[in-house]
Design a protein around this motif. Structure first.
Motif, PDB file in Angstrom:
ATOM      1  N   ASP A 129      -2.869   0.401  15.993  1.00  0.00           N
ATOM      2  CA  ASP A 129      -3.829  -0.844  16.550  1.00  0.00           C
ATOM      3  C   ASP A 129      -4.086  -1.671  15.210  1.00  0.00           C
ATOM      4  O   ASP A 129      -4.167  -2.892  15.464  1.00  0.00           O
ATOM      5  CB  ASP A 129      -5.314  -0.177  16.724  1.00  0.00           C
ATOM      6  CG  ASP A 129      -6.266  -1.308  17.408  1.00  0.00           C
ATOM      7  OD1 ASP A 129      -6.023  -1.849  18.505  1.00  0.00           O
ATOM      8  OD2 ASP A 129      -7.197  -1.666  16.947  1.00  0.00           O
ATOM      9  N   LEU A 130      -3.445  -1.459  14.102  1.00  0.00           N
ATOM     10  CA  LEU A 130      -3.708  -2.374  13.108  1.00  0.00           C
ATOM     11  C   LEU A 130      -2.834  -3.678  13.073  1.00  0.00           C
ATOM     12  O   LEU A 130      -3.177  -4.518  12.309  1.00  0.00           O
ATOM     13  CB  LEU A 130      -3.446  -1.494  11.629  1.00  0.00           C
ATOM     14  CG  LEU A 130      -4.680  -0.812  10.955  1.00  0.00           C
ATOM     15  CD1 LEU A 130      -3.979  -0.038   9.651  1.00  0.00           C
ATOM     16  CD2 LEU A 130      -5.768  -1.959  10.675  1.00  0.00           C
ATOM     17  N   GLN A 131      -1.882  -3.526  13.546  1.00  0.00           N
ATOM     18  CA  GLN A 131      -0.780  -4.418  13.813  1.00  0.00           C
ATOM     19  C   GLN A 131      -0.310  -4.950  12.190  1.00  0.00           C
ATOM     20  O   GLN A 131      -0.394  -6.193  12.076  1.00  0.00           O
ATOM     21  CB  GLN A 131      -1.307  -5.804  14.495  1.00  0.00           C
ATOM     22  CG  GLN A 131      -1.562  -5.381  15.889  1.00  0.00           C
ATOM     23  CD  GLN A 131      -1.885  -6.393  16.665  1.00  0.00           C
ATOM     24  OE1 GLN A 131      -2.658  -7.348  16.113  1.00  0.00           O
ATOM     25  NE2 GLN A 131      -1.993  -6.423  18.047  1.00  0.00           N
ATOM     26  N   VAL A 132      -0.309  -4.097  11.296  1.00  0.00           N
ATOM     27  CA  VAL A 132       0.540  -4.126  10.129  1.00  0.00           C
ATOM     28  C   VAL A 132       1.755  -3.387  10.016  1.00  0.00           C
ATOM     29  O   VAL A 132       2.114  -2.699  10.745  1.00  0.00           O
ATOM     30  CB  VAL A 132      -0.193  -3.938   8.993  1.00  0.00           C
ATOM     31  CG1 VAL A 132      -1.556  -4.347   8.830  1.00  0.00           C
ATOM     32  CG2 VAL A 132      -0.303  -2.251   8.879  1.00  0.00           C
ATOM     33  N   ILE A 154       0.754  -0.996   0.004  1.00  0.00           N
ATOM     34  CA  ILE A 154       0.045  -0.039   0.036  1.00  0.00           C
ATOM     35  C   ILE A 154       0.855   1.341  -0.083  1.00  0.00           C
ATOM     36  O   ILE A 154       1.746   1.289   0.915  1.00  0.00           O
ATOM     37  CB  ILE A 154      -0.975   0.066   1.208  1.00  0.00           C
ATOM     38  CG1 ILE A 154      -1.903  -1.244   1.209  1.00  0.00           C
ATOM     39  CG2 ILE A 154      -1.729   1.281   1.308  1.00  0.00           C
ATOM     40  CD1 ILE A 154      -2.549  -1.302   2.530  1.00  0.00           C
ATOM     41  N   ILE A 155       0.686   2.023  -0.925  1.00  0.00           N
ATOM     42  CA  ILE A 155       1.581   3.401  -1.047  1.00  0.00           C
ATOM     43  C   ILE A 155       0.897   4.469  -0.676  1.00  0.00           C
ATOM     44  O   ILE A 155      -0.245   4.785  -1.260  1.00  0.00           O
ATOM     45  CB  ILE A 155       1.958   3.532  -2.555  1.00  0.00           C
ATOM     46  CG1 ILE A 155       2.539   2.228  -3.114  1.00  0.00           C
ATOM     47  CG2 ILE A 155       2.883   4.939  -2.670  1.00  0.00           C
ATOM     48  CD1 ILE A 155       2.876   2.677  -4.724  1.00  0.00           C
ATOM     49  N   GLY A 156       1.138   4.881   0.589  1.00  0.00           N
ATOM     50  CA  GLY A 156       0.411   5.900   1.593  1.00  0.00           C
ATOM     51  C   GLY A 156      -0.242   5.463   2.614  1.00  0.00           C
ATOM     52  O   GLY A 156      -0.968   4.435   2.700  1.00  0.00           O
ATOM     53  N   GLY A 157       0.236   6.081   3.913  1.00  0.00           N
ATOM     54  CA  GLY A 157      -0.239   5.660   5.193  1.00  0.00           C
ATOM     55  C   GLY A 157      -1.071   6.530   5.792  1.00  0.00           C
ATOM     56  O   GLY A 157      -1.197   6.624   7.055  1.00  0.00           O
ATOM     57  N   GLY A 158      -1.901   7.407   5.084  1.00  0.00           N
ATOM     58  CA  GLY A 158      -3.106   8.104   5.659  1.00  0.00           C
ATOM     59  C   GLY A 158      -4.297   7.250   5.465  1.00  0.00           C
ATOM     60  O   GLY A 158      -4.206   6.361   5.688  1.00  0.00           O
ATOM     61  N   GLN A 159      -5.543   8.110   5.837  1.00  0.00           N
ATOM     62  CA  GLN A 159      -6.679   7.429   6.097  1.00  0.00           C
ATOM     63  C   GLN A 159      -6.985   6.376   5.082  1.00  0.00           C
ATOM     64  O   GLN A 159      -7.580   5.476   5.271  1.00  0.00           O
ATOM     65  CB  GLN A 159      -7.700   8.550   6.158  1.00  0.00           C
ATOM     66  CG  GLN A 159      -8.041   9.348   4.756  1.00  0.00           C
ATOM     67  CD  GLN A 159      -8.980  10.558   4.927  1.00  0.00           C
ATOM     68  OE1 GLN A 159      -9.009  11.234   6.279  1.00  0.00           O
ATOM     69  NE2 GLN A 159      -9.842  10.802   4.100  1.00  0.00           N
ATOM     70  N   SER A 160      -6.468   6.678   3.581  1.00  0.00           N
ATOM     71  CA  SER A 160      -6.852   5.965   2.550  1.00  0.00           C
ATOM     72  C   SER A 160      -5.988   4.570   2.985  1.00  0.00           C
ATOM     73  O   SER A 160      -6.603   3.327   2.681  1.00  0.00           O
ATOM     74  CB  SER A 160      -6.487   6.546   1.125  1.00  0.00           C
ATOM     75  OG  SER A 160      -7.310   7.410   1.162  1.00  0.00           O
ATOM     76  N   GLY A 161      -4.696   4.642   2.966  1.00  0.00           N
ATOM     77  CA  GLY A 161      -4.180   3.537   3.063  1.00  0.00           C
ATOM     78  C   GLY A 161      -4.281   2.464   4.331  1.00  0.00           C
ATOM     79  O   GLY A 161      -4.202   1.632   4.338  1.00  0.00           O
ATOM     80  N   LEU A 162      -4.441   3.189   5.448  1.00  0.00           N
ATOM     81  CA  LEU A 162      -5.103   2.598   6.650  1.00  0.00           C
ATOM     82  C   LEU A 162      -6.503   1.922   6.423  1.00  0.00           C
ATOM     83  O   LEU A 162      -6.546   0.650   6.978  1.00  0.00           O
ATOM     84  CB  LEU A 162      -5.086   3.613   7.785  1.00  0.00           C
ATOM     85  CG  LEU A 162      -3.875   4.310   8.367  1.00  0.00           C
ATOM     86  CD1 LEU A 162      -4.088   5.207   9.475  1.00  0.00           C
ATOM     87  CD2 LEU A 162      -2.834   3.264   8.769  1.00  0.00           C
ATOM     88  N   ALA A 163      -7.487   2.520   5.714  1.00  0.00           N
ATOM     89  CA  ALA A 163      -8.617   1.849   5.330  1.00  0.00           C
ATOM     90  C   ALA A 163      -8.254   0.720   4.698  1.00  0.00           C
ATOM     91  O   ALA A 163      -8.889  -0.360   4.664  1.00  0.00           O
ATOM     92  CB  ALA A 163      -9.502   2.931   4.822  1.00  0.00           C
TER      93      ALA A 163
END
Length: 354
Positions: free
Chosen positions: A85-88, A5-14
């Motif tokens: 909390d995602l644990q990725v 996943i390229i990008g760790g903002g709200q879109s990447g987290l979702a």
């Protein structure tokens, strides 16, 4: 790797959440120091237009009074806790420079750190904040005042006593113009009159009706037939500021001339600053080697690439609906693109000799 996943903002987290739910193991590559996207870089006073109850990602309600409108910093804290909390695996300070197809039907993701990362699938969730759009007008290069995009605006303090023009008719333009008007003389320069949408209808926030009526799920092609411009959510204070003259609105100026702007009626006026609140464009240059873009914009249907199997998008404006790139809506789009992406990662084509 199953998926990068390229990008760790709200879109990447979702996207990470929906991929985990589908049994895949994603890795997030984030160019910044934290997995909070562009939120820390917005102007200081930014407040969400949606109440906390409508501003959550799946699995973690937004904290506080469900009916309060969270501040920028609350959104930053929320996304950081969500990421934790995602644990990725989240690799911060990792900027992607290009993506290429490999010989096995997957991809090689190249980073500025020199890494070459193989992956079966790619989610482009890099947003657009780093790619602000500024229209080019005659005389612009010679403008002697302060010219900036709203992405670089933080606080009204430095504009006290100045003459400021804010270009744009959307939420950001109106919100910034309103707070600047407390310390400066402000004009909104727009192509069309500002259109307001009531923040509350029938005692409920507008987001209650957007979700319960299904408006949030209407496709962009339908929306274009019922709304002919940007709508500004308003409790009445912004419209009141325009009607009272606290903020002036004029048709968009046509050119710059030294320290002046040339208005559409031919008159000119000296101004100290021009702030463009003219939106952003997707930040997807790293996909150029794939041939997945057209003039910088992705070739896709609903976030699924039409050129490159295994490539999907999350967080594009109007990707599938009015709420596509919002906290409340991005997860629906992530869910939509996950099924075909998972099928690609699991080599569904191979079952039929592909």
């Amino acid at each position: 790797m199953d998926t990068i996943i390229i990008g760790g903002g709200q879109s990447g987290l979702a996207a990470a959440r929906t991929l985990l739910d589908a049994g895949l193991v994603p890795v997030i590559l984030e160019a910044g120091d934290h997995a909070t996207g562009s939120w820390p870089h917005y102007y200081d006073s930014l407040t969400l237009f949606s109440p906390a109850r409508f501003s959550s990602l799946p699995g973690m309600p937004f904290p506080g009074d469900p009916d309060h409108y969270p501040h920028r910093d609350e959104a930053v804290d929320y996304l950081q806790r969500y990421a934790d909390d995602l644990q990725v695996e989240i690799r911060t300070r990792t900027r992607v420079t290009s993506v290429e197809v490999d010989d096995a039907g997957g991809f090689i993701v190249h980073t500025a750190n020199g890494d070459q990362l193989p992956t079966a699938g790619v989610v482009a969730a890099s947003g657009s904040f780093a790619n602000p759009y500024v229209p080019v007008l005659p005389g612009q290069e010679g403008f002697t005042g302060h010219l900036l995009h709203v992405a670089d605006y933080r606080t009204p303090k430095q504009y006290a006593g100045q003459r400021v023009v804010v270009v744009g008719a959307g939420n950001s333009a109106v919100q910034v113009g309103y707070e600047l008007a407390e310390v400066a003389t402000v004009t909104l320069a727009t192509h069309q009159p500002v259109q307001f949408l009531p923040q509350r209808i029938g005692g409920q926030d507008i987001h209650h009706w957007l979700t319960t009526t299904g408006f949030d799920d209407l496709p962009p092609e339908w929306l274009a037939q019922i709304a002919d411009g940007t709508l500004v959510m308003d409790t009445g204070r912004y419209q009141g500021a325009l009607e009272s003259g606290l903020i002036n609105r004029r048709p968009m100026f046509t050119a710059f001339d030294g320290d002046r702007v040339i208005w559409s009626d031919g008159t000119s006026e000296s101004v100290d600053a021009v702030i463009f609140a003219t939106g952003y464009r997707p930040q997807l240059d790293y996909l150029e080697p794939l041939g997945a873009l057209d003039a910088g914009l992705p070739k896709h249907v609903g976030g699924i690439s039409v050129t490159t199997p295994g490539l999907v998008y999350v967080g594009l404006e109007f990707q599938r609906s009015f709420s596509s790139n919002t906290l409340r809506g991005v997860s629906r789009d992530a869910t939509y693109v996950t099924a075909p992406l998972a099928a690609h990662v699991r080599k569904a084509f191979a079952a039929f000799g592909g």
